[in-house]
Design a protein around this motif. Structure first.
Motif, short mmCIF file in Angstrom:
data_model
loop_
_atom_site.label_atom_id
_atom_site.label_comp_id
_atom_site.label_asym_id
_atom_site.label_seq_id
_atom_site.Cartn_x
_atom_site.Cartn_y
_atom_site.Cartn_z
N ASN A 108 0.86 -1.19 0.00
CA ASN A 108 0.00 0.00 0.00
C ASN A 108 0.89 1.24 0.00
O ASN A 108 1.56 1.53 0.99
CB ASN A 108 -0.93 0.01 1.22
CG ASN A 108 -2.04 1.03 1.08
OD1 ASN A 108 -2.02 1.86 0.16
ND2 ASN A 108 -3.01 0.99 1.97
N ARG A 109 0.91 1.94 -1.12
CA ARG A 109 1.72 3.15 -1.21
C ARG A 109 1.09 4.33 -0.49
O ARG A 109 1.73 5.35 -0.29
CB ARG A 109 1.92 3.51 -2.69
CG ARG A 109 2.82 2.55 -3.44
CD ARG A 109 2.86 2.85 -4.92
NE ARG A 109 3.77 1.93 -5.62
CZ ARG A 109 3.75 1.73 -6.94
NH1 ARG A 109 2.88 2.38 -7.69
NH2 ARG A 109 4.60 0.90 -7.49
N PHE A 110 -0.16 4.19 -0.08
CA PHE A 110 -0.86 5.29 0.58
C PHE A 110 -1.32 4.92 1.98
O PHE A 110 -2.19 5.59 2.54
CB PHE A 110 -2.07 5.73 -0.26
CG PHE A 110 -1.72 6.08 -1.68
CD1 PHE A 110 -1.01 7.23 -1.97
CD2 PHE A 110 -2.10 5.26 -2.72
CE1 PHE A 110 -0.69 7.56 -3.27
CE2 PHE A 110 -1.79 5.58 -4.02
CZ PHE A 110 -1.08 6.73 -4.30
N GLY A 111 -0.77 3.88 2.55
CA GLY A 111 -1.17 3.47 3.89
C GLY A 111 -0.23 2.39 4.41
O GLY A 111 0.77 2.04 3.78
N ALA A 112 -0.55 1.87 5.59
CA ALA A 112 0.28 0.86 6.23
C ALA A 112 0.00 -0.51 5.64
O ALA A 112 -1.12 -0.83 5.27
CB ALA A 112 0.01 0.85 7.74
#
Length: 454
Positions: free
Chosen positions: A253-257
């Protein structure tokens, strides 16, 4: 007419070879080369060759790095795995076994989003009538939910470009085909090309694209591994299709964990988020049972309480069995050696079976202490005290190492009514937690004595 040339493409890495080989020369995987027709590069593809606008060189310190705007799907557990919702221009790949609920979850999410945003559901596996029947069965408000039953990539790209939806779902990427390629849908070349074209269009228009991917017999996403590198997030559905519970885990996930976990229950009305997932992974015994130990584990940002079960029985074969379900098999063998070396408990003539209740898979080493206590409890046929929970990593020297986010684990145990927790000494809280007794440990033998008050 010129004879079509063949080349062999690896289904794992996407590398090509002029002839068939038993082992891929690029990633060294065995039996992964598949024959495909070598494709020319017609000029008709130039339209989508550079969809992303030209960017100038920038100094990193001058780039505005504000928070990304997210689109909540309306399903709390799904938003948790995504990191708060879908990001404009992001591409998400969801994999899972057939019938586990991928299409159901995304149809429910689009039903929620369609009330406020323009969306599009592209289906290459079902007709519009079949999707409408499912939406009616799930009681989804489909009054503003557009559906496109199409497998031609060019027509799908043209529809997305014309409608400019906020979110588009592709069900599934293996069914699409590009007219510029001669290979069949689902082949390595088609999957790679279709995913690349959808990704380029997503970045250009700012459309969030969610693609469903098939999985292999081993449970991994079908198609070349380059597919996972193209997308921004990779989610996997876990769980038994015959069970009513589903787990959605983020592996990239490049936008989260990563390793965030969403827990769902499959009901007649579709997938429903589970507010207290720890209740699913804790067995309810009328009285304490030997061979069970409650572990406080951490999945992403969420602490979970999971019951670890162990069964130790006399082996009737020269090689005792070591079976682990939901936990790493090699780590079990290591822990049994540590138990023998540093606690004097030998299990060389015993079968050992370990299971994590609820079908959850635990990959963190903080489960070591719970596994050891469950094994000793089963061997001695002596239950652990009621209200006891544990966590901690065990080293080869017999020491108990600290686990990350210890305070969150302790608060979760206290919230669920546990009164006593065995933890590494480094995780001991500076301030006492009301109703919770914490016992800090340094060695494995100390843990065995503290567990039964010896």
């Amino acid at each position: 007419m010129a004879r079509a040339k063949s080349q062999y493409v690896c289904s794992e890495c996407g590398g090509s070879s002029p002839k068939w080989l038993g082992r891929c020369p690029h990633c060294e995987a065995w039996n992964t080369l598949l024959e495909t027709v070598e494709q020319d590069r017609p000029e008709a593809r130039n339209r989508f060759a550079s969809l992303a606008p030209m960017q100038s060189v920038q100094v990193l310190g001058d780039v505005d790095a504000g928070d990304l705007a997210r689109v909540p799907t309306g399903i709390a557990e799904f938003d948790r795995v995504l990191g708060g919702g879908l990001v404009d221009g992001s591409v998400v790949l969801i994999g899972g076994d057939p019938g586990i609920g991928k299409s159901t979850l995304l149809l429910q999410a689009l039903g929620q989003l369609s009330a406020q945003h323009e969306v599009l559901y592209v289906s290459g596996e079902e007709s519009a009538a079949q999707i409408a029947l499912r939406a009616r069965r799930l009681e989804i408000d489909a009054a503003k939910l557009p559906v496109l039953a199409e497998i031609s990539l060019e027509r799908i790209l043209a529809t997305i470009e014309a409608r400019r939806p906020r979110v588009a779902v592709i069900d599934s990427i293996q069914t699409l085909y590009s007219e510029q390629l001669q290979s069949a849908p689902g082949s390595v070349a088609q999957v790679r090309e279709c995913a690349a074209q959808l990704t380029r269009l997503s970045k250009q228009l700012g459309v969030a694209v969610v693609m469903i991917g098939h999985v292999t017999k081993e449970g991994t996403l079908a198609g070349p591994r380059v597919l996972e590198h193209i997308v921004d997030a990779v989610l996997y559905f876990e769980g038994d299709a015959h069970s009513s519970f589903r787990l959605v885990r983020a592996f990239k996930n490049r936008f989260g964990a990563v390793n965030e976990l969403g827990v769902f229950a499959m009901t007649e009305g579709g997938l429903r988020g589970v507010a207290n997932p720890s209740a699913l992974f804790l067995s309810r015994h009328a009285q304490p049972v030997a061979g069970t130990c409650v572990l406080v584990t951490q999945e992403g940002s969420r602490p979970l309480l999971v019951e670890i079960q162990a069964l130790v029985d006399a082996a009737h074969v020269p090689n005792p069995r070591r079976l682990s379900v939901g936990l790493e098999h090699n780590r079990l063998a290591m822990l049994l050696a540590v138990l023998h070396r540093h606690a004097g408990i030998a299990l060389f003539d015993q079968d050992v079976f370990i299971n994590a209740v609820g079908g959850v898979r635990i990959g963190e080493p903080a489960a070591d202490l719970a596994v050891l206590l469950a094994v000793v409890s089963s061997l001695r046929d002596r239950p652990l005290p009621a209200g006891l929970a544990v966590f901690g990593e065990v080293g080869l020297a017999g020491e108990i190492r600290p686990a990350p986010r210890g305070q969150e684990r302790l608060r979760e145990a206290a919230k669920l009514g546990f009164s006593r927790v065995l933890i590494p000494r480094e995780n001991a809280p500076k301030r006492a937690i009301e109703g919770l007794q914490t016992i800090g440990l340094d060695r494995v033998d100390e843990a065995l004595n503290a567990a039964w008050g010896g």
